[in-house]
Scaffold this motif. Structure first.
Motif, PDB file in Angstrom:
ATOM      1  N   ARG A  89       0.717  -1.298   0.003  1.00 25.85           N
ATOM      2  CA  ARG A  89      -0.003   0.020  -0.063  1.00 25.85           C
ATOM      3  C   ARG A  89       0.885   1.146   0.050  1.00 25.85           C
ATOM      4  N   TYR A  90       1.967   1.043   0.862  1.00 27.85           N
ATOM      5  CA  TYR A  90       2.786   2.365   0.648  1.00 27.85           C
ATOM      6  C   TYR A  90       3.446   2.629  -0.609  1.00 27.85           C
ATOM      7  N   GLU A  91       3.624   1.760  -1.268  1.00 31.48           N
ATOM      8  CA  GLU A  91       4.074   1.979  -2.715  1.00 31.48           C
ATOM      9  C   GLU A  91       3.180   2.365  -3.651  1.00 31.48           C
ATOM     10  N   LEU A  92       2.010   2.503  -3.358  1.00 35.77           N
ATOM     11  CA  LEU A  92       0.768   2.823  -4.113  1.00 35.77           C
ATOM     12  C   LEU A  92       0.112   4.175  -3.726  1.00 35.77           C
ATOM     13  N   LEU A  93       1.088   5.125  -3.238  1.00 34.30           N
ATOM     14  CA  LEU A  93       0.604   6.309  -2.687  1.00 34.30           C
ATOM     15  C   LEU A  93       0.278   7.363  -3.634  1.00 34.30           C
ATOM     16  N   THR A  94       0.576   7.040  -4.918  1.00 37.15           N
ATOM     17  CA  THR A  94       0.260   7.904  -6.143  1.00 37.15           C
ATOM     18  C   THR A  94      -1.144   7.725  -6.371  1.00 37.15           C
ATOM     19  N   ALA A  95      -1.770   6.780  -5.973  1.00 38.47           N
ATOM     20  CA  ALA A  95      -3.174   6.416  -6.495  1.00 38.47           C
ATOM     21  C   ALA A  95      -4.021   7.142  -5.741  1.00 38.47           C
ATOM     22  N   ASP A  96      -5.332   7.610  -6.187  1.00 40.26           N
ATOM     23  CA  ASP A  96      -6.478   8.349  -5.476  1.00 40.26           C
ATOM     24  C   ASP A  96      -6.851   7.562  -4.285  1.00 40.26           C
ATOM     25  N   PHE A  97      -7.003   6.190  -4.645  1.00 39.91           N
ATOM     26  CA  PHE A  97      -7.280   5.250  -3.750  1.00 39.91           C
ATOM     27  C   PHE A  97      -6.529   3.955  -3.838  1.00 39.91           C
ATOM     28  N   SER A  98      -6.297   3.244  -2.808  1.00 39.84           N
ATOM     29  CA  SER A  98      -5.786   2.010  -2.887  1.00 39.84           C
ATOM     30  C   SER A  98      -6.614   1.111  -1.803  1.00 39.84           C
ATOM     31  N   VAL A  99      -7.041  -0.002  -2.753  1.00 40.81           N
ATOM     32  CA  VAL A  99      -7.802  -1.075  -1.920  1.00 40.81           C
ATOM     33  C   VAL A  99      -7.257  -2.458  -1.983  1.00 40.81           C
ATOM     34  N   GLY A 100      -7.833  -3.391  -0.963  1.00 35.66           N
ATOM     35  CA  GLY A 100      -7.301  -4.751  -1.063  1.00 35.66           C
ATOM     36  C   GLY A 100      -8.049  -5.419  -2.117  1.00 35.66           C
ATOM     37  N   TYR A 101      -9.435  -5.343  -1.861  1.00 38.60           N
ATOM     38  CA  TYR A 101     -10.292  -6.235  -2.997  1.00 38.60           C
ATOM     39  C   TYR A 101     -11.416  -5.211  -3.628  1.00 38.60           C
ATOM     40  N   ALA A 102     -11.941  -5.762  -4.561  1.00 37.47           N
ATOM     41  CA  ALA A 102     -12.963  -4.927  -5.370  1.00 37.47           C
ATOM     42  C   ALA A 102     -14.367  -4.800  -4.425  1.00 37.47           C
ATOM     43  N   ARG A 103     -14.275  -5.765  -3.522  1.00 36.58           N
ATOM     44  CA  ARG A 103     -15.720  -5.555  -2.483  1.00 36.58           C
ATOM     45  C   ARG A 103     -15.485  -4.460  -1.716  1.00 36.58           C
ATOM     46  N   ASP A 104     -14.183  -3.968  -1.453  1.00 37.37           N
ATOM     47  CA  ASP A 104     -13.981  -2.713  -0.630  1.00 37.37           C
ATOM     48  C   ASP A 104     -14.295  -1.433  -1.262  1.00 37.37           C
ATOM     49  N   LEU A 105     -14.888  -1.607  -2.557  1.00 36.90           N
ATOM     50  CA  LEU A 105     -15.217  -0.402  -3.207  1.00 36.90           C
ATOM     51  C   LEU A 105     -16.743  -0.131  -3.149  1.00 36.90           C
ATOM     52  N   ASP A 106     -17.322   1.060  -2.610  1.00 29.52           N
ATOM     53  CA  ASP A 106     -18.750   1.247  -2.666  1.00 29.52           C
ATOM     54  C   ASP A 106     -19.040   2.478  -3.179  1.00 29.52           C
ATOM     55  N   LEU A 107     -20.132   2.971  -3.198  1.00 31.93           N
ATOM     56  CA  LEU A 107     -20.742   4.234  -3.852  1.00 31.93           C
ATOM     57  C   LEU A 107     -20.085   5.487  -3.376  1.00 31.93           C
ATOM     58  N   ILE A 108     -19.882   5.410  -1.930  1.00 31.74           N
ATOM     59  CA  ILE A 108     -19.513   6.485  -1.175  1.00 31.74           C
ATOM     60  C   ILE A 108     -17.816   6.736  -1.465  1.00 31.74           C
ATOM     61  N   THR A 109     -17.221   5.683  -2.070  1.00 33.79           N
ATOM     62  CA  THR A 109     -15.900   5.888  -2.318  1.00 33.79           C
ATOM     63  C   THR A 109     -15.735   6.508  -3.575  1.00 33.79           C
ATOM     64  N   PHE A 110     -16.507   6.242  -4.616  1.00 30.81           N
ATOM     65  CA  PHE A 110     -16.725   6.901  -5.866  1.00 30.81           C
ATOM     66  C   PHE A 110     -17.114   8.510  -5.588  1.00 30.81           C
ATOM     67  N   VAL A 111     -18.017   8.766  -4.793  1.00 33.64           N
ATOM     68  CA  VAL A 111     -18.466   9.969  -4.778  1.00 33.64           C
ATOM     69  C   VAL A 111     -17.102  10.891  -4.127  1.00 33.64           C
ATOM     70  N   LYS A 112     -16.481  10.213  -3.099  1.00 35.01           N
ATOM     71  CA  LYS A 112     -15.168  10.697  -2.743  1.00 35.01           C
ATOM     72  C   LYS A 112     -14.341  10.990  -3.659  1.00 35.01           C
ATOM     73  N   LEU A 113     -14.057  10.134  -4.774  1.00 37.37           N
ATOM     74  CA  LEU A 113     -13.198  10.068  -5.793  1.00 37.37           C
ATOM     75  C   LEU A 113     -13.301  11.362  -6.662  1.00 37.37           C
ATOM     76  N   PHE A 114     -14.613  11.480  -6.849  1.00 32.38           N
ATOM     77  CA  PHE A 114     -15.061  12.531  -7.938  1.00 32.38           C
ATOM     78  C   PHE A 114     -15.404  13.835  -7.336  1.00 32.38           C
ATOM     79  N   ASP A 115     -15.363  13.820  -5.867  1.00 27.29           N
ATOM     80  CA  ASP A 115     -15.699  15.118  -5.184  1.00 27.29           C
ATOM     81  C   ASP A 115     -14.718  16.208  -5.297  1.00 27.29           C
ATOM     82  N   GLU A 116     -14.937  17.511  -5.954  1.00 26.37           N
ATOM     83  CA  GLU A 116     -14.269  18.431  -6.315  1.00 26.37           C
ATOM     84  C   GLU A 116     -14.652  19.633  -5.678  1.00 26.37           C
ATOM     85  N   ARG A 117     -14.902  19.477  -4.204  1.00 28.57           N
ATOM     86  CA  ARG A 117     -15.233  20.681  -3.407  1.00 28.57           C
ATOM     87  C   ARG A 117     -13.995  21.377  -3.208  1.00 28.57           C
TER      88      ARG A 117
END
Length: 146
Positions: A89-117
């Motif tokens: 995970r510490y080698e993937l710090l350039t990614a916006d998110f890093s997760v262990g499994y696809a099941r760790d992704l949910d709608l809130i994660t995508f909202v945060k990903l595209f949040d341009e506040r």
């Protein structure tokens, strides 16, 4: 949600993999970027995928598991989600998110990903009754000459 696939495999190998996994229906031939597409670099391949999807790059997400892909995604203004697999995970710090499994992704994660506040800065005090911002009273000082 439109999806495209970008790979270093040639189109016949990609067809075989997608048919074997049952994913061919989700990635029709018009939404596939393979080594046969004759793009010069990985950035060009990513931009080619956005053209096939008819989406702006800043509205696209790259799912991969390497730090290089996260860097390339950011170079073309895309978002990046990295899966912790071969790299820690510490080698993937350039990614916006890093997760262990696809099941760790949910709608809130995508909202945060595209949040341009941009309201992370503290705001001036608001006058709740009128809805206008309060201005600090100006004080004019006069000095008496003796």
């Amino acid at each position: 949600m439109p999806c495209a696939i970008v790979t270093h495999l040639d189109s016949s190998q990609l067809d075989a993999v997608l048919n074997a996994t049952g994913l061919a229906e989700y990635f029709p031939p018009g939404k596939r970027v393979s080594s046969d597409s004759n793009y010069e670099s990985e950035r060009s391949e990513l931009l080619g995928a956005t053209l096939r999807l008819e989406q702006r790059p800043d509205r696209c997400v790259i799912f991969d598991n390497t730090p290089h892909s996260a860097n390339e995604a950011h170079e073309v203004c895309m978002k990046s989600v990295s899966f912790v697999d071969h790299y820690m995970r510490y080698e993937l710090l350039t990614a916006d998110f890093s997760v262990g499994y696809a099941r760790d992704l949910d709608l809130i994660t995508f909202v945060k990903l595209f949040d341009e506040r941009t309201d992370f800065e503290p705001e001036l005090e608001l006058d709740v009754s009128s809805g206008l911002q309060k201005e600090q009273p100006k004080v004019k000082t006069a000095f008496w000459d003796d």
